[in-house]
Design a protein around this motif. Sequence first.
Motif, PDB file in Angstrom:
ATOM      1  N   PHE A  17      26.671  48.728  43.874  1.00 22.46           N
ATOM      2  CA  PHE A  17      26.039  48.884  45.180  1.00 22.46           C
ATOM      3  C   PHE A  17      25.022  50.024  45.185  1.00 22.46           C
ATOM      4  N   GLY A  18      25.328  51.094  44.465  1.00 27.85           N
ATOM      5  CA  GLY A  18      24.472  52.284  44.533  1.00 27.85           C
ATOM      6  C   GLY A  18      23.161  52.116  43.793  1.00 27.85           C
ATOM      7  N   ILE A  19      23.218  51.540  42.602  1.00 29.40           N
ATOM      8  CA  ILE A  19      22.018  51.463  41.773  1.00 29.40           C
ATOM      9  C   ILE A  19      20.875  50.702  42.455  1.00 29.40           C
ATOM     10  N   PRO A  20      21.128  49.526  43.028  1.00 27.78           N
ATOM     11  CA  PRO A  20      20.004  48.847  43.680  1.00 27.78           C
ATOM     12  C   PRO A  20      19.384  49.684  44.785  1.00 27.78           C
ATOM     13  N   ILE A  21      20.216  50.449  45.491  1.00 30.13           N
ATOM     14  CA  ILE A  21      19.685  51.276  46.574  1.00 30.13           C
ATOM     15  C   ILE A  21      18.804  52.367  45.996  1.00 30.13           C
ATOM     16  N   ILE A  22      19.321  53.047  44.983  1.00 25.90           N
ATOM     17  CA  ILE A  22      18.530  54.116  44.374  1.00 25.90           C
ATOM     18  C   ILE A  22      17.255  53.549  43.764  1.00 25.90           C
ATOM     19  N   ALA A  37      18.397  52.059  55.384  1.00 25.76           N
ATOM     20  CA  ALA A  37      19.699  51.788  55.978  1.00 25.76           C
ATOM     21  C   ALA A  37      20.790  51.794  54.914  1.00 25.76           C
ATOM     22  N   LEU A  38      20.501  51.089  53.818  1.00 24.60           N
ATOM     23  CA  LEU A  38      21.484  51.038  52.739  1.00 24.60           C
ATOM     24  C   LEU A  38      21.756  52.428  52.194  1.00 24.60           C
ATOM     25  N   PHE A  39      20.683  53.182  52.085  1.00 28.02           N
ATOM     26  CA  PHE A  39      20.790  54.527  51.549  1.00 28.02           C
ATOM     27  C   PHE A  39      21.703  55.368  52.430  1.00 28.02           C
ATOM     28  N   ALA A  40      21.443  55.312  53.736  1.00 25.69           N
ATOM     29  CA  ALA A  40      22.259  56.075  54.674  1.00 25.69           C
ATOM     30  C   ALA A  40      23.716  55.618  54.573  1.00 25.69           C
TER      31      ALA A  40
END
Lengths: 126, 724
Positions: free
Chosen positions: B404-409, B364-367
């Motif tokens: 925000f992006g790094i934790p998702i990746i 979800a976060l990725f999307a």
Amino acid sequence: MNIENTQSQMRKGILEFCILSIIRRGEAYPSDIVDEMRGANLQILEGTLYPLLTRLKNSEMLTYRWVESNSGPPRKYFSLTPKGEVFYKELESTWNELANAVNSLTSKRESLVSSANNNNNPIEPI
Amino acid sequence: MKKVININFQGRVIPIEETAYELLKQYVESLRRYFANEEGREEIINDIEARIAELFSERLKKGVTCITDDDVKAVITSMGRPEDFDAQGGAEPAGAGQQQQRQSQYSFDSSSIRGRLYRNADDKILGGVCSGLANYFRIDPVFMRIIFVVFIAALFWVYIILWIIVPSQSIQSNITKRLYRSSEDKVIAGVCGGLAAYFNIEVWIPRLIFALPLILGLISGGFEAFWWDWDFGFLPRIITGSLGSTLFITYVILWISVPVATTAAEKLEMKGEKINLNSIRDTVKEDLSGFRTRAEKWGNEVKESAQQFGQKAKEFSQTAGTQARTFASETGPAVRRGGSGLGRVIGVLFKAFFLFVAGIVAIALFAGFIGILFGGMATFPLKNFILDGFWQNVLAWSTLFLFFGIPIIALITWLIRRIIGVRSKNHYLGYVFGSLWTIGLISAIILGGILARNFKSRSLVEREVTQFQPPHGKLFVEVQQSNVRYYGGDWFGFEGDDDLPFYGMNEDTLLINTVRLNVVKSQDSAFHIFKVQLSRGYNPQQARELAEKINFEVTQRDSLLLLPKGFAISRNEKFRNQKVLVVIEVPVGKRIQLDRRINNYNWFNVDFNRRGGWDIDWNENWDRTYGWNGNQEYIMTPDGLVPTDRLDQDELKRGRYKEIQEKFDQPEEEQPSTDTVAPATKDSVIKVRISASSSETSMDEPYSSSNSQMDVSSPLSVFSKLFQ
């Protein structure tokens, strides 16, 4: 059908049984187990033994304690838990049944076909 | 002549030749991969390492100066290579200690396993369901895992149920295939080459899939250049739009998370061939004749850097993996202790829930992240109204990407590596992710600080709107329909969202409707209308300038008071929580009716701290808010606003409203009253205004206070007050 595969399948089943029986006699150090098994002419790699011991330990068949050694860090000595004891007993009875069955089968000399032939005799055309 | 290095190996100092050390390292790595999905992996590796260390020190005691290649080889022979474990058959004992162990004790022929469905105890990520199913259908477990991950919503309960009811069993599978990035067959990072090798397809297929959005984009772009209105319809948009960016991110993530196949064993694993000494030798020979002569120097350099990257990438899964392991080993015993019944079910659910939720959250976060990244932020107009200058923009971007992006990746990387079973003990990737995230955190904090500073001071400008008394003692308040219309391609056409303090915007203009209307009791017998414009800013001067710039024109036509729908701020003025407060003072006995559209305003709290200095005489009335409905006539009584239809005539005559009733009957008498002279009434509550009010009547006399304590709590929290 290759011979090695069949052999390894045969060995596979008895490996735990043998290891448990060695540990059952008293606390054991893995490399001593290997030596013991090799002494009995049952080849086992240490790389095979360690995962096996860990699995048995994780399923609470075995437990271990650290024993100080005079050279280097302490070593793991394995021993059997009550659960492992029960497990071993079951394996033992299974093994005995199996051994008896295999022995009685392999010790027989007379051919099934010959007896069948005897039964078929009357029909045999002359 | 060989270099000897000292290593600390399992608590022993071992002098070892460098080449021997490399051999040893490779061996331990191969073990690590072999036991990748084994539950007690760390422990097994540790035990084996400890034993090797012991053998080495025995060797050293015999008087050898250092450990040589031969010593290492001897040790490896005695411990066994991973490929020997398979041959020896001991590494996959028939479900050691598993409850279901007896069931297949006699069925040694592996083909008989096919007949029944088991969970695979030896190759598992969660419960071994996928692996077991794959074995049942004789396909690669990775396919099964992908199916379950993709259709997670539908298959979640299937998985859980299978986990609970299907017995666990060690299944020997011959699939030794793993996803690597190809070091030979590569254009960018070898991802496509690795995928092709993994799925055993031609390398152009994944390349085409990854490149297709780009090609289509170019083609359709060309078409659009010729035919402006030409619309390719639904499909190409999807491909060039969301799918394209998703594939791009997928490629990058695979790049990070998948290691490069460098050793011969890894290259074979990549192609899924059975690893043994002969096949390794063949591959090495192949390497020697072709690849190495061709590009040794260049290749090594590139490979090294690529490998380093891969090593870094390996690390993260390690840390995450260990944590998951710890978690699993904590729940594991609990599950077993709980016996075969409820405890097991709960444990299974708990563990499953954790990983599935992690997966869903990640997806979800990725999307969402991709959505923000490619859809919104680049053209997100609101940032123009909040951010000021280059550095604030840089900070905002770095907050978005890193914080925000790094934790998702990282989460995605972890999941992928978990699925394809990559393990490593290096920590580089964690450090990289960690430090990038820290940078993101720092920029978030700095940005927050700057923004907070921009909103630090507050100021207000207060004006009385020129006002003549409405005829018939009744004031109608209406909200104008906005006559401001914005056209243009980049118009962000959203309007009137209750949760946002603005109701429309485009590139240059933000329409704000944080407007509050207070109806209070007038202290004399005349209607008064005050307009207070509030703003925040970096310093009191700026706040006051911004407050003055608010363009909120209140107009009056006879008994009709027209309020604008909101006010516009331009890009240069910035959004600093500008607000407008309209105070209507209604004298006792006069009536007021409010338009329903007042509800469209975004209410905000006015909270007074009298110590803080809005020492205007009428401010005490402000915190008395009256609830009202739109399109309903109200009358001001000494106690506040009351709907006129609720004041029944008898009561009005009987009680203290008698006086009001009289006025009610002849409202014309009250009509044209001057500012300061109140008509002589019997009601003691109505006071004559003190002289200070005379200055307030002069229209353009602004009043400002930099340190008044106004609450800036979000408008939506008080929006509901309206309906109380």
